[in-house]
Enzyme design. Structure first.
Site, PDB file in Angstrom:
ATOM      1  CG  ASP A 204      -0.166   0.200   2.540  1.00  0.00           C
ATOM      2  OD1 ASP A 204       1.077   0.290   2.519  1.00  0.00           O
ATOM      3  OD2 ASP A 204      -0.817   0.275   3.593  1.00  0.00           O
ATOM      4  CG  ASP A 206       1.536   3.124   4.734  1.00  0.00           C
ATOM      5  OD1 ASP A 206       0.454   2.676   5.140  1.00  0.00           O
ATOM      6  OD2 ASP A 206       2.457   2.418   4.277  1.00  0.00           O
ATOM      7  CG  ASP A 295      -3.288   2.460   5.290  1.00  0.00           C
ATOM      8  OD1 ASP A 295      -4.455   2.211   4.913  1.00  0.00           O
ATOM      9  OD2 ASP A 295      -2.500   1.603   5.721  1.00  0.00           O
TER      10      ASP A 295
END
Ligand code: 8DG
Ligand code: MN
Ligand code: MN
Length: 371
Positions: A204, A206, A295
């Site tokens: 992902d 962040d 995120d």
């Protein structure tokens, strides 16, 4: 320097936060085997065993040379009986039979496929397996009710499970930067997680968001999310508001590892921008975009250094920092604050360097926190 003919004996400090662990790994075969067993333990919801394997792998990652014999490991910390057995197997046969058979096992494969769905953890996956569901196809056919996160996770399964490149992370970074400065000029966006540690790919992307004036960051996340949504950048998002001040268990002692910042777990829609889009199936139209897990976290500037340290990782490095703080310094470290239990007071910090200094640790830069 002496020239030694016999194999060198290694020495490694106890806690991963006392070590410099770069991405250069001289013992990848060993650490891959131990990491796979750690992953399997985590998928079986046995976190204690998982951490033990992660710690053992981290010790080997910190070694300056390939291990050639077990005797070199004498006296090293965190190498339990089980890990040593795995290491011995690899040294003698070239691979770990336990890791190999785990990798081949139907249960491991099913747990991995099902937890690959965003929003599905080991408990849910195990429950489905008990009910005869081992594949995405069986899950879709079963008619089981999925929550909103899981529906999005299933829909964007391929994208979410394809590694994110640094170039894609940078492209997402520009979008987030534009969103944040559009809704709050002067607000700052920092890339955290694996990419801040210099990793070339990630699962992902962040980001940590703050504003140099304390308080200005309040209520920022919903505005950022609305902006992103209005521009069509979000395939899924779940925003959780800040619960730091209302919590009763004390700021440095969160109920779990989860902190209480305003945050957003999301799936971005990233345009292909020149990249050759991958085909998921040969007869399918290539999508001009891909799904990427992102995120977002908002922190007040007064807690920024703690949030930055807490969200940079690695997960094991973070865990070891907290263990060091607690066991060696009688302090409690969270992504919000550092509390000195002996002096009964919070220790302020405006940089990561200051936090390491409070903890009596040599500063370790992000690129050397890859434990
Ligand atoms: P990857 O995505 O490339 O696979 O690796 P990563 O970036 O190191 O892992 P990550 O799962 O994205 O986690 C990044 C950091 O964020 C890691 O240090 C753990 C931390 N983190 C969470 N969730 C939470 C949370 O709820 N609270 C706090 N304080 N930290 C968290 O992932
Ligand atoms: Mn990450
Ligand atoms: Mn993350």
């Amino acid at each position: 320097a002496e020239c030694l003919n016999f194999a060198m004996v290694f020495s490694v400090p106890n806690y991963a936060c006392q070590r410099r662990t770069t991405l250069e790994n001289h013992n990848a075969v060993l650490t891959d085997a131990l990491s796979l067993l750690a992953e399997n333990a985590e998928l079986e919801d046995e976190d204690g065993r998982g951490v033990a394997f992660r710690r053992a792998a981290a010790v080997l990652k910190a070694l300056p040379k390939p291990v050639t014999s077990l005797t070199q490991l004498r006296g090293l910390p965190c190498l339990g009986e089980h890990s040593l057995r795995v290491i011995q197997d690899v040294l003698e046969t070239g691979s770990s039979s336990e890791a190999e058979s785990t990798k081949q096992s139907e249960r491991f494969k099913a747990l991995k496929v099902l937890t690959g769905i965003f929003g599905v953890g080991p408990k849910t996956a195990a429950w489905w397996i008990r009910h005869g569901i081992n594949t995405l196809h069986q899950l879709r056919a079963s008619g089981h009710t999925l929550n909103r996160a899981q529906q999005a996770g299933l829909e964007h399964y391929d994208g979410v499970n394809r590694p994110v490149t640094k170039a894609e992370a940078d492209a997402i970074g520009e979008i987030v930067e534009t969103a944040v400065t559009s809704v709050l000029p002067g607000a700052q966006v920092t890339l955290t997680g694996g990419f801040r540690r210099g990793k070339l790919t990630g699962h992902d992307v962040d980001f940590l968001i703050t504003h140099p004036e304390e308080g200005r960051e309040e209520g920022l996340m919903p505005k950022v999310v609305s902006w992103l949504e209005s521009q069509g950048f979000l395939l899924y998002q779940k925003t959780t508001r800040n619960s730091y001040l209302e919590s009763k268990d004390g700021p440095a002692r969160p109920a779990s590892n989860m902190d209480r910042f305003e945050r957003c777990f999301s799936i971005f829609k990233l345009d292909a921008c020149g990249r050759q889009p991958a085909l998921s199936q040969a007869d399918e139209e290539p999508k001009p975009w891909r799904a990427v897990r992102v995120d977002l976290v908002v922190s007040p500037i007064s807690q920024f250094a703690f949030a930055l340290l807490g969200w940079t990782g690695s997960k094991l490095f973070e865990r070891e920092l907290r263990r060091w703080a607690g066991y060696e310094k009688t302090m409690s470290l969270s992504s919000h604050a550092l509390y000195d239990n002996k002096q009964s007071r919070y220790l302020k910090a405006t940089s990561e360097e200051e936090i390491f200094a409070h903890l009596g640790l040599e500063y370790v830069p992000p690129s050397e926190r890859n434990a």
